[in-house]
Each structure stands twice: as C-alpha cells, then as structure tokens.
Enzyme design. Structure first.
Site, PDB file in Angstrom:
ATOM      1  N   LYS A  12     138.654  77.147 -63.577  1.00 49.00           N
ATOM      2  CA  LYS A  12     138.827  77.199 -65.022  1.00 49.00           C
ATOM      3  C   LYS A  12     137.642  76.488 -65.665  1.00 49.00           C
ATOM      4  O   LYS A  12     137.570  75.259 -65.678  1.00 49.00           O
ATOM      5  CB  LYS A  12     140.124  76.497 -65.447  1.00 49.00           C
ATOM      6  N   GLU A  31     136.380  63.098 -61.721  1.00 48.11           N
ATOM      7  CA  GLU A  31     135.085  62.642 -62.220  1.00 48.11           C
ATOM      8  C   GLU A  31     135.254  62.465 -63.718  1.00 48.11           C
ATOM      9  O   GLU A  31     135.317  63.438 -64.447  1.00 48.11           O
ATOM     10  CB  GLU A  31     134.060  63.748 -61.912  1.00 48.11           C
ATOM     11  N   CYS A  85     128.079  62.490 -68.511  1.00 49.20           N
ATOM     12  CA  CYS A  85     128.921  61.374 -68.076  1.00 49.20           C
ATOM     13  C   CYS A  85     128.045  60.236 -67.580  1.00 49.20           C
ATOM     14  O   CYS A  85     128.458  59.090 -67.568  1.00 49.20           O
ATOM     15  CB  CYS A  85     129.962  61.810 -67.054  1.00 49.20           C
ATOM     16  N   GLU A 132     133.612  55.166 -74.834  1.00 50.49           N
ATOM     17  CA  GLU A 132     132.691  56.258 -74.529  1.00 50.49           C
ATOM     18  C   GLU A 132     132.552  57.157 -75.755  1.00 50.49           C
ATOM     19  O   GLU A 132     133.548  57.521 -76.365  1.00 50.49           O
ATOM     20  CB  GLU A 132     133.210  57.082 -73.344  1.00 50.49           C
TER      21      GLU A 132
HETATM   22  C1  UN1 Z   1     127.496  65.010 -65.861  1.00 47.87           C
HETATM   23  O1  UN1 Z   1     127.111  64.410 -66.831  1.00 47.87           O
HETATM   24  O2  UN1 Z   1     128.673  65.442 -65.828  1.00 47.87           O
HETATM   25  O3  UN1 Z   1     122.800  62.788 -63.004  1.00 47.87           O
HETATM   26  C2  UN1 Z   1     126.663  65.317 -64.683  1.00 47.87           C
HETATM   27  C3  UN1 Z   1     122.809  63.528 -63.975  1.00 47.87           C
HETATM   28  C4  UN1 Z   1     122.971  65.019 -63.769  1.00 47.87           C
HETATM   29  C5  UN1 Z   1     124.412  65.374 -63.664  1.00 47.87           C
HETATM   30  C6  UN1 Z   1     125.247  64.881 -64.798  1.00 47.87           C
HETATM   31  N1  UN1 Z   1     122.273  65.415 -62.585  1.00 47.87           N
HETATM   32  O4  UN1 Z   1     122.674  63.107 -65.109  1.00 47.87           O
END
Ligand code: UN1
Length: 493
Positions: free
Chosen positions: A174, A248, A282, A383
């Site tokens: 999804k 995650e 993230c 965040e």
């Molecule tokens: C994300 O923000 O979900 O290390 C992944 C990084 C990228 C991946 C980010 N290669 O910022």
C-alpha cells in the site's frame, strides 16, 4: 483524466467498489495528477488471497533465480530513472535531482537483493554428539504487508519489497495516498521484470485500507514507514495477533558543530540535511547544536546561504527546494514557528509562506531557522517534517551530547569536528541507529542497516543484510546419522 488501477494477481483492476480518489501536485494544487482506485477490505482480501496462493510456488523457486528477476528490476529502474523522477516530483514535490537519487536507491537495493540471493548464508555447527550435524538456515515467512510514506516513494518501498520477495515471500503493497502513482510504477516495473502473478500486488487507497492489511490473518509480516503514532497503533494490533512488524517512524535528528570544525563544510552539511527534501526526511536535520565559541558565527554563515536557496517547482531544474507535501503540512510549519517564537526562539530567517505570486498555488514554506531554542521548547522536541530548523547553544562537548540525546527519537545524528577522539566519543555516546562524522544526518546507503532506536523503531533494521532478518525465519535442523537414539544432554554427559 488519467485513471490508475490496482495491481492484483498480475492484473490491473479497479477497486471492487468502483470508487476512486484524486491526487494533486503539491507544487500546484490545480494540477490533478489522476484518479486512483480507492481500495477497501474487499480489495485487500483479493490481493492477500493472490499473494497467499503465489507464495506456494514462489517460496520454492531457487533463491538465485529470484535474484535474476531482482536484477531485471534494477535494470528497468535504471532505464526509466529520468522519466520516473519527473513523475515522482510532480506527485510529491522534491526536485528531480533528488527523485533521481530516490530511484537510484531502489536500483542499488535491487542489485543488492539480487546478490544476497546467492549469499543467504546459514550456519553449520558441530553437534554435541557423534554422527550428528546441526544446521540453521533462513526460510521465507509468507505474505508481507508493506505500508509506506510519500517522501521517498520508490526508495523506501524498495527497501522492504525487494528483500522480502528475494527471500521468497510475496507482498501486498500500500503506497501512501499522497504518492499512489509511484506505487503504480513499482508494479509496472515488477510486471515487466517477470515477477510472477500474485507475488507482488499494489493496492491504492488510504490508511483505513492499510488497517485491513495489518489485520488480515494471512498477512504474516508488516513493514511500515510513517509516523510514530500510526506505527505504534500497528504494533499494538500486530502484538495481539502475534505478527512480526518492522517499524520505521519519527525522528528529530541533530547535527553537532564543535568549535574546531571546518565551518564551511558544517554549513554545507546542515543546509543539505535540514532543507534537502524540504526537511521531509525521517533523517532530516531538524536540530542544530553549536558550540558556544562559534554559535553566532554559524548562525550568520548559515543565514547567508539559506536566504539564497532557490525555492520552486521541483520540475524546474534551477529549483533547490520544493514545496511541502500539502496545505496541512504548511499550516503545521506556521503553527510550530509561531509556538517557537512565543516560547523565546529568535527568528533568523523564513517563518512564513513563500510570497512569490508564481508559487501561490503550491504549498511553499520558506526555509526557516529559529535560534536560541532550548531543550524545554516545543520545537526542540516535536518532529516537524518540514523546512524548520532550530539552533541550540552548547557549552561543551558533554553538553552537546546531552542536548543531542534529549530526544524521544533516535534515528540519525551527526558531529562536525576535527578532533578524532571527540568524533569517536560521539559515535559511542549518540543514542541513534545511524551516526555520521563530518557529514549531515541524511544520506544512508542501500547496503547498510537503516533504522533507529528509542521512539524511531522497534529493533529492526532495513537496508543491507539486516533487512533479511525481518523477512525470514531461522529453521534449525538436527541431522542424526548414528542410527541410534542419542538423547541430548543425557547420553553424552
Ligand atoms: C526517509 O527519510 O524515510 O538517508 C529515508 C537518507 C535517505 C533515506 C531517507 N537515503 O536520508
């Protein structure tokens, strides 16, 4: 208007209900990307049934043969890279040099997964007893549900989907409701690469449909990337149903700048870490912790660069920073800025919607820096997932580490220093899953473990060899060729 369908059991199908939803571009809200199947429980049931059936034969395909298909997936992503980047940019906003990087991460993951299919090592171990040998090897688990966010619409799904399938599982995916076109592309590529019908399925729709995937009794593993709030809800359901779940989730990543650092390098790092992907990673740098001796200097140098950032539609090759994902996110940037200033933060630059009338239809927020933020302030802790960076002053290395770890999340952290001892101390002390020295908090590579501690994750790591720990079970085999009963722990002692 272009219509996009689900991909179930090797066929492109409408939602059972016939319902659809529209998705618009964050750079121009009048730009309607298309009409997408709005899936519900009935579609989940169909996709899971197809994946369950396909699993019966896919698990028996020799792993290196599955790897051959993964290599083709990498080849097709390579061929379509530039074209896909434009589609992704239109859908989620970041500039095309970034969406090309996003596709590249999937290419790397595909080739890595392909190579791992010849290296899914087990263990062969001496037995306690004579004429007996012990082995342990990985086995696939079954149907995997993959639920992801929109900010890395190809790379992050690839981290889950490709190792899961390479390991012999089948997948129901999804994609985010804000990046459904990328999910469709993923299916197109898997289909062209020769992934058999039912091994990979895509369902378009919203979170409530994702909930059906999580609850479905035939979905054995859930891989999720998204907010901590939703991730914890999913974990609760999976806990009750005894399913494996890999999460995650959020981050509030910090970069430390010590007074001996190469400041130009450190500024370049924070510029990329905080405003790359419009701060919507993230891994984004959302806190900057600066040693008091260089505090004002860093603020001044950073401001000089940030106000020059070229903001615009990611499809314009001159653009350095694109829009945020939607109006709700823009309003959140405004809200948090207001709170930060009320709580005593000092506005260095930004803080409002971009005034340029040419960008009036998009969700554009100025790259924003707020200094003098302490660990008591909301902005230090919450965040944002947008281009809002806070700066805090540290009296010493120890204070910098203390501030760094004052955080409910623990994804990535960074330190800029020329002192090799401090650099190693920092890597030991930072409470994170990913640690950078003299590099920003973003930029993980596909073949290394990716994930975080504390509120960011639940102990799993995507990327690299560790992804296979999520998508396989260990089977232990005791092979006795003594032709007699050998009672372990009894006959041999
Ligand atoms: C994300 O923000 O979900 O290390 C992944 C990084 C990228 C991946 C980010 N290669 O910022």
């Amino acid at each position: 208007m272009t219509k996009f369908k689900n991909y179930i059991n090797g066929k492109w199908v409408d939602a059972v209900s016939g319902k659809t939803f529209k998705n618009i571009s964050p750079a121009n809200q009048n730009d309607i990307i298309g009409e997408f199947a709005f899936s519900d429980k009935a579609d989940v049931d169909n996709a899971v049934a197809a994946a369950k059936e396909a699993y019966k034969s896919w698990r028996l395909v020799p792993a290196p043969k599955r790897g051959d298909i993964m290599r083709k997936v990498g080849d097709i992503f390579t061929r379509r890279k530039a074209e896909l980047a434009k589609i992704m940019t239109r859908e989620m906003g970041k500039p095309t040099f970034e969406t090309e990087g996003d596709v590249q991460e999937a290419i790397d993951t595909a080739y890595y997964a392909a190579s791992e299919t010849r290296r899914l090592f087990g263990h062969t171990v001496p037995s306690e007893m004579d004429n007996k040998i012990n082995l342990a090897f990985r086995t696939p688990i079954g149907v995997v549900g993959v639920i992801t966010a929109w900010n890395f619409p190809i790379a992050v799904p690839s981290w889950k989907i490709l190792p899961a399938i390479a390991a012999g599982n089948t997948v129901v995916f999804k994609p985010s409701k804000d990046a459904p076109h990328s999910g469709v592309i993923f299916a197109e590529i898997m289909e062209e690469a020769g992934v058999p019908a039912g091994v990979f399925n895509v369902l378009l729709g919203t979170g409530s449909m994702g909930d059906h995937i999580v609850h479905h009794p035939d979905v054995k593993v859930v891989g999720f990337t998204g907010s901590t709030e939703i991730g914890c809800q999913i974990a609760e359901v999976c806990g009750k149903l005894n399913k494996r779940v890999s999460l995650e989730m959020g981050g509030k990543n910090a970069q430390i700048i010590m007074d001996d650092a190469n400041l130009d390098l450190a500024i370049e790092g924070v510029l990329w870490g905080a405003f790359g992907t419009t701060g919507q990673r993230c891994t984004a740098t959302s806190r900057l912790i600066v040693h008091k001796n260089v505090y004002e200097k860093v603020i001044e140098l950073l401001k000089e660069k940030v106000v020059k950032l070229k903001i615009g539609d990611g499809l314009d090759p001159k653009t350095e920073m694109g829009p945020v994902i939607h109006m709700k996110s823009l309003e959140n940037c405004e809200r948090i800025t207001k709170i930060a200033l009320e709580e005593g933060g000092r506005l260095v630059c930004g803080g409002k919607r971009v005034a340029d009338p040419a960008l009036a239809n998009g969700c554009f927020f100025e790259p924003t820096i707020i200094a003098d933020v302490t660990e008591k302030h909301t902005l230090f802790n919450e965040e944002v997932f947008g281009p809002v960076l806070c700066i805090s002053k540290a009296d010493s290395f120890e204070h910098a580490i203390e501030l760094h770890n004052h955080c409910e999340y623990g994804l990535s952290g960074s330190i800029y220093t020329k002192d090799v001892n401090l650099a190693w101390l920092a890597t030991r002390e930072m409470e994170v899953g990913i640690c950078y020295v003299n590099a920003p908090t973003i930029g993980a590579e596909a073949h290394m473990p990716f994930g975080g501690v504390k509120g960011t994750g639940n102990g799993h790591r995507e990327g690299g060899w560790t992804a296979f720990d999520i998508f396989t079970e260990w089977k232990t085999v005791y092979f006795d060729y003594s032709n007699k009963l050998q009672r372990a722990q009894i006959d041999n002692y």
